[in-house]
Design a protein around this motif. Structure first.
Motif, PDB file in Angstrom:
ATOM      1  N   PHE A 285      90.734  28.582  31.588  1.00 19.57           N
ATOM      2  CA  PHE A 285      92.030  27.970  31.894  1.00 19.57           C
ATOM      3  C   PHE A 285      92.090  27.505  33.342  1.00 19.57           C
ATOM      4  O   PHE A 285      92.759  26.513  33.646  1.00 19.57           O
ATOM      5  N   VAL A 286      91.394  28.207  34.223  1.00 12.60           N
ATOM      6  CA  VAL A 286      91.326  27.783  35.621  1.00 12.60           C
ATOM      7  C   VAL A 286      90.688  26.397  35.710  1.00 12.60           C
ATOM      8  O   VAL A 286      91.222  25.481  36.361  1.00 12.60           O
ATOM      9  N   GLY A 287      89.542  26.228  35.046  1.00 12.77           N
ATOM     10  CA  GLY A 287      88.865  24.937  35.052  1.00 12.77           C
ATOM     11  C   GLY A 287      89.721  23.840  34.444  1.00 12.77           C
ATOM     12  O   GLY A 287      89.796  22.722  34.985  1.00 12.77           O
ATOM     13  N   TYR A 288      90.390  24.162  33.338  1.00 11.42           N
ATOM     14  CA  TYR A 288      91.253  23.171  32.682  1.00 11.42           C
ATOM     15  C   TYR A 288      92.380  22.731  33.615  1.00 11.42           C
ATOM     16  O   TYR A 288      92.665  21.530  33.742  1.00 11.42           O
ATOM     17  N   ARG A 289      93.028  23.693  34.274  1.00  7.23           N
ATOM     18  CA  ARG A 289      94.147  23.370  35.153  1.00  7.23           C
ATOM     19  C   ARG A 289      93.704  22.479  36.311  1.00  7.23           C
ATOM     20  O   ARG A 289      94.408  21.528  36.671  1.00  7.23           O
ATOM     21  N   ILE A 290      92.570  22.788  36.903  1.00  3.07           N
ATOM     22  CA  ILE A 290      92.088  21.999  38.036  1.00  3.07           C
ATOM     23  C   ILE A 290      91.738  20.581  37.597  1.00  3.07           C
ATOM     24  O   ILE A 290      92.058  19.601  38.281  1.00  3.07           O
ATOM     25  N   ILE A 291      91.110  20.450  36.424  1.00  2.00           N
ATOM     26  CA  ILE A 291      90.752  19.118  35.919  1.00  2.00           C
ATOM     27  C   ILE A 291      91.996  18.291  35.626  1.00  2.00           C
ATOM     28  O   ILE A 291      92.101  17.127  36.018  1.00  2.00           O
ATOM     29  N   VAL A 292      92.963  18.899  34.936  1.00  2.00           N
ATOM     30  CA  VAL A 292      94.194  18.176  34.598  1.00  2.00           C
ATOM     31  C   VAL A 292      94.978  17.844  35.860  1.00  2.00           C
ATOM     32  O   VAL A 292      95.455  16.710  36.026  1.00  2.00           O
ATOM     33  N   GLY A 293      95.132  18.830  36.754  1.00  2.00           N
ATOM     34  CA  GLY A 293      95.866  18.577  37.995  1.00  2.00           C
ATOM     35  C   GLY A 293      95.224  17.470  38.813  1.00  2.00           C
ATOM     36  O   GLY A 293      95.911  16.584  39.339  1.00  2.00           O
TER      37      GLY A 293
ATOM     38  N   ILE B 216      96.935  22.962  40.107  1.00  2.00           N
ATOM     39  CA  ILE B 216      95.710  23.312  40.833  1.00  2.00           C
ATOM     40  C   ILE B 216      95.869  24.626  41.596  1.00  2.00           C
ATOM     41  O   ILE B 216      95.030  25.536  41.481  1.00  2.00           O
ATOM     42  N   VAL B 217      96.945  24.752  42.374  1.00  2.00           N
ATOM     43  CA  VAL B 217      97.143  25.942  43.218  1.00  2.00           C
ATOM     44  C   VAL B 217      97.261  27.202  42.359  1.00  2.00           C
ATOM     45  O   VAL B 217      96.584  28.218  42.615  1.00  2.00           O
ATOM     46  N   ALA B 218      98.133  27.158  41.331  1.00  2.00           N
ATOM     47  CA  ALA B 218      98.302  28.338  40.481  1.00  2.00           C
ATOM     48  C   ALA B 218      97.038  28.620  39.678  1.00  2.00           C
ATOM     49  O   ALA B 218      96.745  29.775  39.351  1.00  2.00           O
ATOM     50  N   GLY B 219      96.275  27.572  39.371  1.00  2.00           N
ATOM     51  CA  GLY B 219      94.999  27.764  38.680  1.00  2.00           C
ATOM     52  C   GLY B 219      94.008  28.514  39.552  1.00  2.00           C
ATOM     53  O   GLY B 219      93.293  29.410  39.076  1.00  2.00           O
ATOM     54  N   VAL B 220      93.944  28.144  40.827  1.00  2.00           N
ATOM     55  CA  VAL B 220      93.045  28.836  41.764  1.00  2.00           C
ATOM     56  C   VAL B 220      93.462  30.302  41.904  1.00  2.00           C
ATOM     57  O   VAL B 220      92.614  31.210  41.924  1.00  2.00           O
ATOM     58  N   ILE B 221      94.781  30.547  41.980  1.00  2.00           N
ATOM     59  CA  ILE B 221      95.274  31.926  42.078  1.00  2.00           C
ATOM     60  C   ILE B 221      94.879  32.725  40.838  1.00  2.00           C
ATOM     61  O   ILE B 221      94.457  33.887  40.938  1.00  2.00           O
TER      62      ILE B 221
ATOM     63  N   LEU C 159     109.619  28.748  37.393  1.00  2.00           N
ATOM     64  CA  LEU C 159     110.746  27.819  37.406  1.00  2.00           C
ATOM     65  C   LEU C 159     110.310  26.472  37.957  1.00  2.00           C
ATOM     66  O   LEU C 159     110.941  25.451  37.698  1.00  2.00           O
ATOM     67  N   ILE C 160     109.210  26.479  38.719  1.00  2.00           N
ATOM     68  CA  ILE C 160     108.610  25.237  39.210  1.00  2.00           C
ATOM     69  C   ILE C 160     107.622  24.750  38.161  1.00  2.00           C
ATOM     70  O   ILE C 160     106.632  25.433  37.876  1.00  2.00           O
ATOM     71  N   PRO C 161     107.847  23.594  37.536  1.00  2.00           N
ATOM     72  CA  PRO C 161     106.906  23.089  36.530  1.00  2.00           C
ATOM     73  C   PRO C 161     105.504  22.966  37.105  1.00  2.00           C
ATOM     74  O   PRO C 161     105.307  22.495  38.222  1.00  2.00           O
ATOM     75  N   GLY C 162     104.535  23.420  36.336  1.00  2.00           N
ATOM     76  CA  GLY C 162     103.155  23.380  36.789  1.00  2.00           C
ATOM     77  C   GLY C 162     102.603  24.748  37.124  1.00  2.00           C
ATOM     78  O   GLY C 162     101.396  24.959  37.129  1.00  2.00           O
ATOM     79  N   VAL C 163     103.496  25.714  37.392  1.00  2.00           N
ATOM     80  CA  VAL C 163     103.050  27.059  37.758  1.00  2.00           C
ATOM     81  C   VAL C 163     102.580  27.832  36.537  1.00  2.00           C
ATOM     82  O   VAL C 163     101.514  28.434  36.535  1.00  2.00           O
TER      83      VAL C 163
ATOM     84  N   GLY D 180      92.284  32.190  39.011  1.00  2.00           N
ATOM     85  CA  GLY D 180      90.847  32.438  39.129  1.00  2.00           C
ATOM     86  C   GLY D 180      90.540  33.594  40.062  1.00  2.00           C
ATOM     87  O   GLY D 180      89.664  34.431  39.768  1.00  2.00           O
ATOM     88  N   VAL D 181      91.248  33.662  41.185  1.00  2.00           N
ATOM     89  CA  VAL D 181      91.046  34.761  42.129  1.00  2.00           C
ATOM     90  C   VAL D 181      91.458  36.091  41.487  1.00  2.00           C
ATOM     91  O   VAL D 181      90.773  37.117  41.651  1.00  2.00           O
ATOM     92  N   ALA D 182      92.562  36.065  40.732  1.00  2.00           N
ATOM     93  CA  ALA D 182      93.021  37.277  40.055  1.00  2.00           C
ATOM     94  C   ALA D 182      92.006  37.748  39.021  1.00  2.00           C
ATOM     95  O   ALA D 182      91.746  38.950  38.889  1.00  2.00           O
ATOM     96  N   GLU D 183      91.421  36.806  38.297  1.00  2.00           N
ATOM     97  CA  GLU D 183      90.394  37.145  37.306  1.00  2.00           C
ATOM     98  C   GLU D 183      89.187  37.760  37.992  1.00  2.00           C
ATOM     99  O   GLU D 183      88.601  38.731  37.491  1.00  2.00           O
TER     100      GLU D 183
END
Length: 290
Positions: free
Chosen positions: A267-275, A137-142, A175-179, A144-147
């Protein structure tokens, strides 16, 4: 988890179904900004109730990195040739490929250093689905902001040493899974003003030294894990590398075409939904965090 439980997990042999499913997941997710390591952890828990382990993850990534090498073979050969010639011939040092070779090396340093010093934590503490879900979720939001904020005007030829160190540090966060390695580097690239295509291309090139080194380093432990994770024999690892190569090669072509036409918001939406889904499953006790 107790030492007894860890030993039992390490001794459990991976099934061929697990090899096939997890290899497909790795091939499909390695080059998309969704975190392949996080998806492997999640797929192992949801479908098999077991973690394949960090070493199996690292080794099967060799197949996807082989796909990168083959897909970008001409580019890589040109960069390596210019880099080697430039060491001995001063006039070659003005060429863009010589410079790009050094930038890939410099950008690989952060993940190499951090991966070495935190290798034990990567194999244990970091492999927790609460953390994976949060990072999705966190990396997905980041991303989205970058986009949204990125100018998307710069091309690969404009990269500076500062740019590569920033993107290399972002890669190290994976190195942190999920990022997500590609998600981190592409996010950083977009913040730096790179086009989606340029950021994705450099992300692929930057991944080669780090992932190949990680896979080779982890090969002995993948065959005989010393920590939590299933055991895969040499044949299973070989098949896994083959599957990830084929699937990964197709995904490279797909992703490079995708980023030239569509935004990262998919991909942002997908990450947030999955997370969010993983958090719900963990909260209800449907799946275990580790």
């Amino acid at each position: 988890m107790s030492d007894v439980a860890l030993a039992a997990a390490a001794e459990e042999q991976m099934s061929w179904l697990q090899v096939l499913v997890l290899s497909m997941v790795q091939g499909l997710t390695e080059f998309l900004p969704v975190s392949s390591s996080g998806h492997l952890l999640l797929a192992g828990e949801v479908f098999f109730g077991a973690d394949a382990g960090a070493s199996f993850t690292a080794v099967c990534q060799l197949g996807t990195e082989a796909a990168v090498v083959v897909y970008f073979a001409r580019d890589i050969a040109r960069i390596v040739r210019a880099w080697i010639r430039g060491i001995f011939i001063p006039s070659v040092r003005k060429q863009a490929d010589y410079r790009l070779g050094w930038l890939v090396i410099a950008g690989s340093l952060p993940i190499g250093v951090l991966g070495f010093f935190f290798r034990d934590d990567i194999r244990t503490v970091a492999r927790n689905l609460w953390l994976v879900a949060a990072m999705l979720i966190v990396a997905g939001v980041i991303l989205g902001v970058a986009e949204y904020a990125g100018r998307k005007q710069r091309e690969l030829s404009t990269l500076t040493l500062r740019d590569t160190l920033v993107m290399g540090t972002a890669q190290a966060a994976a190195l942190i899974p999920g990022v997500s390695r590609s998600g981190g580097t592409i996010s950083a690239g977009l913040f730096l003003g790179l086009s989606r295509y340029a950021a994705a291309r450099y992300s692929f090139l930057l991944a080669i030294p780090a992932v190949v080194a990680s896979g080779l380093f982890s090969l002995p432990d993948a065959l005989s894990p010393q920590s939590s994770g299933l055991t895969a024999d040499a044949w299973q690892l070989s098949v896994s590398v083959g599957i990830t190569f084929v699937v990964g090669y197709a995904c490279i072509a797909f992703f490079l075409a995708f980023v030239q036409r569509y935004s990262m918001y998919w991909f942002v939406g997908y990450r947030i939904i999955v997370g969010g889904g993983v958090l719900m499953l963990l909260g209800t006790g449907t799946i275990s965090a580790s």
